[in-house]
Design a protein around this motif. Structure first.
Motif, PDB file in Angstrom:
ATOM      1  N   ASN A  44       0.815  -1.218   0.000  1.00 45.14           N
ATOM      2  CA  ASN A  44       0.000   0.000   0.000  1.00 45.14           C
ATOM      3  C   ASN A  44       0.848   1.267   0.000  1.00 45.14           C
ATOM      4  O   ASN A  44       0.497   2.263  -0.626  1.00 45.14           O
ATOM      5  N   MET A  45       1.994   1.197   0.703  1.00 45.05           N
ATOM      6  CA  MET A  45       2.953   2.302   0.645  1.00 45.05           C
ATOM      7  C   MET A  45       3.407   2.512  -0.798  1.00 45.05           C
ATOM      8  O   MET A  45       3.531   3.634  -1.272  1.00 45.05           O
ATOM      9  N   GLY A  46       3.660   1.379  -1.467  1.00 49.55           N
ATOM     10  CA  GLY A  46       4.129   1.425  -2.849  1.00 49.55           C
ATOM     11  C   GLY A  46       3.121   2.096  -3.764  1.00 49.55           C
ATOM     12  O   GLY A  46       3.486   2.864  -4.653  1.00 49.55           O
ATOM     13  N   LYS A  47       1.836   1.832  -3.528  1.00 51.72           N
ATOM     14  CA  LYS A  47       0.794   2.448  -4.357  1.00 51.72           C
ATOM     15  C   LYS A  47       0.797   3.958  -4.169  1.00 51.72           C
ATOM     16  O   LYS A  47       0.713   4.720  -5.138  1.00 51.72           O
ATOM     17  N   ILE A  48       0.895   4.379  -2.907  1.00 52.83           N
ATOM     18  CA  ILE A  48       0.894   5.824  -2.646  1.00 52.83           C
ATOM     19  C   ILE A  48       2.126   6.464  -3.276  1.00 52.83           C
ATOM     20  O   ILE A  48       2.044   7.501  -3.923  1.00 52.83           O
ATOM     21  N   LYS A  49       3.272   5.784  -3.078  1.00 54.90           N
ATOM     22  CA  LYS A  49       4.513   6.333  -3.633  1.00 54.90           C
ATOM     23  C   LYS A  49       4.390   6.511  -5.143  1.00 54.90           C
ATOM     24  O   LYS A  49       4.768   7.539  -5.686  1.00 54.90           O
ATOM     25  N   LYS A  50       3.836   5.513  -5.813  1.00 57.15           N
ATOM     26  CA  LYS A  50       3.735   5.578  -7.268  1.00 57.15           C
ATOM     27  C   LYS A  50       2.834   6.745  -7.684  1.00 57.15           C
ATOM     28  O   LYS A  50       3.199   7.552  -8.539  1.00 57.15           O
ATOM     29  N   GLN A  51       1.676   6.833  -7.042  1.00 54.10           N
ATOM     30  CA  GLN A  51       0.692   7.802  -7.515  1.00 54.10           C
ATOM     31  C   GLN A  51       0.960   9.227  -7.052  1.00 54.10           C
ATOM     32  O   GLN A  51       0.505  10.182  -7.683  1.00 54.10           O
ATOM     33  N   VAL A  52       1.671   9.355  -5.937  1.00 56.96           N
ATOM     34  CA  VAL A  52       1.862  10.695  -5.384  1.00 56.96           C
ATOM     35  C   VAL A  52       3.255  11.242  -5.697  1.00 56.96           C
ATOM     36  O   VAL A  52       3.438  12.436  -5.907  1.00 56.96           O
ATOM     37  N   VAL A  53       4.243  10.332  -5.755  1.00 57.86           N
ATOM     38  CA  VAL A  53       5.619  10.793  -5.933  1.00 57.86           C
ATOM     39  C   VAL A  53       6.163  10.476  -7.318  1.00 57.86           C
ATOM     40  O   VAL A  53       6.632  11.350  -8.035  1.00 57.86           O
ATOM     41  N   LYS A  54       6.078   9.196  -7.692  1.00 60.35           N
ATOM     42  CA  LYS A  54       6.757   8.728  -8.907  1.00 60.35           C
ATOM     43  C   LYS A  54       6.030   9.184 -10.185  1.00 60.35           C
ATOM     44  O   LYS A  54       6.641   9.808 -11.039  1.00 60.35           O
ATOM     45  N   ASP A  55       4.782   8.806 -10.338  1.00 59.45           N
ATOM     46  CA  ASP A  55       4.008   9.228 -11.527  1.00 59.45           C
ATOM     47  C   ASP A  55       2.741   9.948 -11.089  1.00 59.45           C
ATOM     48  O   ASP A  55       1.680   9.337 -11.059  1.00 59.45           O
ATOM     49  N   HIS A 134       0.393  18.032  -0.211  1.00 62.07           N
ATOM     50  CA  HIS A 134       0.243  17.767   1.215  1.00 62.07           C
ATOM     51  C   HIS A 134       0.349  16.274   1.506  1.00 62.07           C
ATOM     52  O   HIS A 134       0.941  15.864   2.503  1.00 62.07           O
ATOM     53  N   ILE A 135      -0.218  15.468   0.604  1.00 64.27           N
ATOM     54  CA  ILE A 135      -0.141  14.018   0.784  1.00 64.27           C
ATOM     55  C   ILE A 135       1.315  13.578   0.736  1.00 64.27           C
ATOM     56  O   ILE A 135       1.775  12.814   1.587  1.00 64.27           O
ATOM     57  N   ALA A 136       2.050  14.104  -0.261  1.00 67.81           N
ATOM     58  CA  ALA A 136       3.462  13.727  -0.391  1.00 67.81           C
ATOM     59  C   ALA A 136       4.228  14.072   0.878  1.00 67.81           C
ATOM     60  O   ALA A 136       5.056  13.294   1.348  1.00 67.81           O
ATOM     61  N   LYS A 137       3.935  15.228   1.432  1.00 69.72           N
ATOM     62  CA  LYS A 137       4.646  15.675   2.623  1.00 69.72           C
ATOM     63  C   LYS A 137       4.357  14.754   3.822  1.00 69.72           C
ATOM     64  O   LYS A 137       5.266  14.338   4.538  1.00 69.72           O
ATOM     65  N   GLN A 138       3.078  14.441   3.993  1.00 67.49           N
ATOM     66  CA  GLN A 138       2.705  13.564   5.104  1.00 67.49           C
ATOM     67  C   GLN A 138       3.197  12.140   4.860  1.00 67.49           C
ATOM     68  O   GLN A 138       3.568  11.438   5.803  1.00 67.49           O
ATOM     69  N   PHE A 139       3.231  11.729   3.592  1.00 64.92           N
ATOM     70  CA  PHE A 139       3.744  10.405   3.234  1.00 64.92           C
ATOM     71  C   PHE A 139       5.206  10.301   3.653  1.00 64.92           C
ATOM     72  O   PHE A 139       5.641   9.304   4.231  1.00 64.92           O
ATOM     73  N   ASP A 140       5.947  11.378   3.382  1.00 59.88           N
ATOM     74  CA  ASP A 140       7.361  11.443   3.765  1.00 59.88           C
ATOM     75  C   ASP A 140       7.519  11.295   5.284  1.00 59.88           C
ATOM     76  O   ASP A 140       8.358  10.534   5.762  1.00 59.88           O
ATOM     77  N   VAL A 141       6.687  12.013   6.023  1.00 61.93           N
ATOM     78  CA  VAL A 141       6.751  11.944   7.489  1.00 61.93           C
ATOM     79  C   VAL A 141       6.431  10.520   7.969  1.00 61.93           C
ATOM     80  O   VAL A 141       7.074   9.983   8.874  1.00 61.93           O
TER      81      VAL A 141
ATOM     82  N   ALA B 118      11.120   2.293   2.946  1.00 63.80           N
ATOM     83  CA  ALA B 118      10.364   3.329   2.264  1.00 63.80           C
ATOM     84  C   ALA B 118       9.823   2.854   0.925  1.00 63.80           C
ATOM     85  O   ALA B 118       9.421   3.653   0.103  1.00 63.80           O
ATOM     86  N   GLU B 119       9.799   1.518   0.749  1.00 59.24           N
ATOM     87  CA  GLU B 119       9.287   0.956  -0.500  1.00 59.24           C
ATOM     88  C   GLU B 119       9.923   1.681  -1.687  1.00 59.24           C
ATOM     89  O   GLU B 119       9.259   2.165  -2.590  1.00 59.24           O
ATOM     90  N   PHE B 120      11.241   1.751  -1.638  1.00 58.18           N
ATOM     91  CA  PHE B 120      11.972   2.426  -2.698  1.00 58.18           C
ATOM     92  C   PHE B 120      12.925   1.458  -3.371  1.00 58.18           C
ATOM     93  O   PHE B 120      13.588   0.682  -2.698  1.00 58.18           O
ATOM     94  N   TYR B 121      12.973   1.493  -4.692  1.00 60.05           N
ATOM     95  CA  TYR B 121      13.886   0.570  -5.368  1.00 60.05           C
ATOM     96  C   TYR B 121      14.435   1.201  -6.642  1.00 60.05           C
ATOM     97  O   TYR B 121      13.854   2.109  -7.216  1.00 60.05           O
ATOM     98  N   GLY B 122      15.592   0.679  -7.021  1.00 59.48           N
ATOM     99  CA  GLY B 122      16.278   1.198  -8.197  1.00 59.48           C
ATOM    100  C   GLY B 122      15.559   0.836  -9.480  1.00 59.48           C
ATOM    101  O   GLY B 122      14.680  -0.021  -9.491  1.00 59.48           O
ATOM    102  N   PRO B 123      15.929   1.473 -10.586  1.00 58.74           N
ATOM    103  CA  PRO B 123      15.243   1.262 -11.862  1.00 58.74           C
ATOM    104  C   PRO B 123      15.384  -0.155 -12.421  1.00 58.74           C
ATOM    105  O   PRO B 123      14.592  -0.541 -13.269  1.00 58.74           O
ATOM    106  N   PHE B 124      16.373  -0.923 -11.953  1.00 57.02           N
ATOM    107  CA  PHE B 124      16.549  -2.289 -12.475  1.00 57.02           C
ATOM    108  C   PHE B 124      15.931  -3.345 -11.557  1.00 57.02           C
ATOM    109  O   PHE B 124      16.110  -4.537 -11.763  1.00 57.02           O
ATOM    110  N   TYR B 125      15.205  -2.874 -10.537  1.00 59.88           N
ATOM    111  CA  TYR B 125      14.609  -3.768  -9.533  1.00 59.88           C
ATOM    112  C   TYR B 125      13.824  -4.910 -10.172  1.00 59.88           C
ATOM    113  O   TYR B 125      13.901  -6.048  -9.720  1.00 59.88           O
ATOM    114  N   ASP B 126      13.086  -4.614 -11.223  1.00 60.25           N
ATOM    115  CA  ASP B 126      12.221  -5.620 -11.840  1.00 60.25           C
ATOM    116  C   ASP B 126      12.977  -6.688 -12.623  1.00 60.25           C
ATOM    117  O   ASP B 126      12.400  -7.672 -13.044  1.00 60.25           O
ATOM    118  N   LEU B 127      14.283  -6.457 -12.819  1.00 64.68           N
ATOM    119  CA  LEU B 127      15.030  -7.386 -13.672  1.00 64.68           C
ATOM    120  C   LEU B 127      15.517  -8.622 -12.931  1.00 64.68           C
ATOM    121  O   LEU B 127      15.902  -9.604 -13.553  1.00 64.68           O
TER     122      LEU B 127
END
Lengths: 161, 236
Positions: A44-55, A134-141, B118-127
């Motif tokens: 679930n952390m990963g989902k938030i990270k993807k939608q709020v931070v990554k893409d 705001h979500i990103a900021k709280q996510f970071d915390v 922090a559920e963080f991974y490098g760009p090649f994680y999926d490989l």
């Protein structure tokens, strides 16, 4: 004869029942439950990270709220009960990574766990606002609250299956 | 006499590496969303060292690996005569190669690493599979510790030169200029060429873009038989 069987059956059931009902959580199960809880929070952390931070273009308000709800629900489910005294060593899905310090400093653990719960709850509230910054900021915390506990009470990941 | 021993691209490379390595260290320590920067800086370090490697073949004389590769002949010349080289000494050269290889490897391992705080991974994680991710993540952290040791040695050596041998090596790395006492054998016979510089920069930026866009990974995954098709999430 029939009575005797019935009687012994009653005896067996009668005596075994209390054993079943007072039996503590099995150590292996406790470790599995807590590992699963962590893993499920990760998803679930990963989902938030993807939608709020990554893409941020994939941001979906409802999905982020759902994910935040799951994290906060798991956090508030009484995870402390999954760390009974006999589980500083042992294997669930894999070997536990909890450090002995976790059991030696219950006050410190409580402090950090409570802090994490507080931040996870706050994340739910802010997720509902729909303000991505705001979500990103709280996510970071919240992430930092995760790490605060892991840093002191979880062993570094190493080959240990 | 005064000579330019370290060309501008080399000096820029050196100080950019110092800065970016420090940022990578600090962002990893703070964690949280700073890991976004950690990842970006990691890719930058990879491209930066790639640039240095290209520059080691086409740069100006003292930047070239062929000029300071510690061959037995150079080591002998260095330790048996009092003639000191204008560029790196054999031991200094060894330090350069070691640092480049170690820091580059740390950065490359990071491509596969997972930070499950922090559920963080490098760009090649999926490989690679989860087992290998675990292994490579440990190596990423351990080799980083090794790189710190080499960096400390690097700095200690410079301080040793500064205070004991009265030879300031920091100043030339900033200005590029070195004072060579007495007669000087020859001036650099290969100057940095602008078109070489541009080529090296373009290649490095291209590699950075490839890594950063995730293009390479999706291409590899789309060609592998085991690739899981991207499916739309069901509504439940």
């Amino acid at each position: 004869m029939k009575n005797k069987i019935l009687l012994s059956l009653c005896f067996i059931i009668g005596t075994s029942f209390p054993i079943i009902s007072v039996a503590d959580l099995k150590a292996e199960d406790a470790i599995k439950f807590r590992q699963s809880a962590m893993m499920f929070m990760r998803w679930n952390m990963g989902k938030i990270k993807k939608q709020v931070v990554k893409d941020p273009e994939t941001y979906n308000k409802q999905q982020v709220i759902d994910a935040a709800n799951v994290i906060s629900a798991i956090a508030n489910s009484g995870l402390g009960a999954l760390f009974p005294a006999n589980t500083e060593k042992g294997k669930g899905w894999k070997k536990t990574r909890v450090k002995p310090e976790f059991f030696e400093q219950p006050e410190e653990v409580k402090k950090r766990a409570t802090k994490f719960n507080k931040e996870a709850n706050k994340l739910v509230a802010i997720a509902s606002s729909g303000n991505i910054d705001h979500i990103a900021k709280q996510f970071d915390v919240t992430l930092k609250a995760c790490k605060a506990c892991h840093k002191n009470f979880r062993k570094k990941n190493k080959k240990n299956n | 006499m005064k000579i330019v021993v370290w060309d501008l691209p080399l000096r820029l490379f050196h100080w950019l590496l110092v800065v970016s390595f420090s940022i990578a260290y600090v962002t990893a320590e703070i964690s949280g969303l700073w890991l976004v920067w950690h990842e970006m800086i990691g890719l930058f370090i990879i491209s930066l060292i790639l640039f240095r490697v290209i520059w080691g073949f086409v740069g100006s004389e003292y930047s070239r690996f062929s000029h300071f590769l510690p061959t037995p002949k150079r080591i002998e010349q260095y330790y048996l005569t009092d003639e000191s080289p204008v560029g790196h000494s054999p031991l200094g050269a060894l330090s350069v190669f070691t640092l480049l290889i170690v820091v580059f490897s740390v950065a490359c391992l990071g491509l596969f690493s997972l930070n499950d705080d922090a559920e963080f991974y490098g760009p090649f994680y999926d490989l690679v599979n989860a087992d290998w991710v675990e292994r490579l993540t440990i190596w990423h952290a351990q080799l980083f510790d090794v790189s710190l040791i080499f960096i400390v040695l690097h700095i200690l050596a410079i301080l040793f030169y500064l205070f004991y041998k009265k030879n300031n090596l920091i100043y030339p790395m900033i200005t590029g200029v070195r004072h060579i006492p007495g007669k000087f054998r020859r001036s650099p016979d290969r100057y940095a060429k602008v078109n070489h510089l541009l080529t090296a920069i373009v290649i490095s930026i291209f590699v950075f873009w490839i890594l950063q866009s995730g293009f390479l990974v999706s291409w590899i995954l789309s060609n592998s038989i085991n690739s899981t098709q991207e499916i739309n999430s069901p509504s439940w």
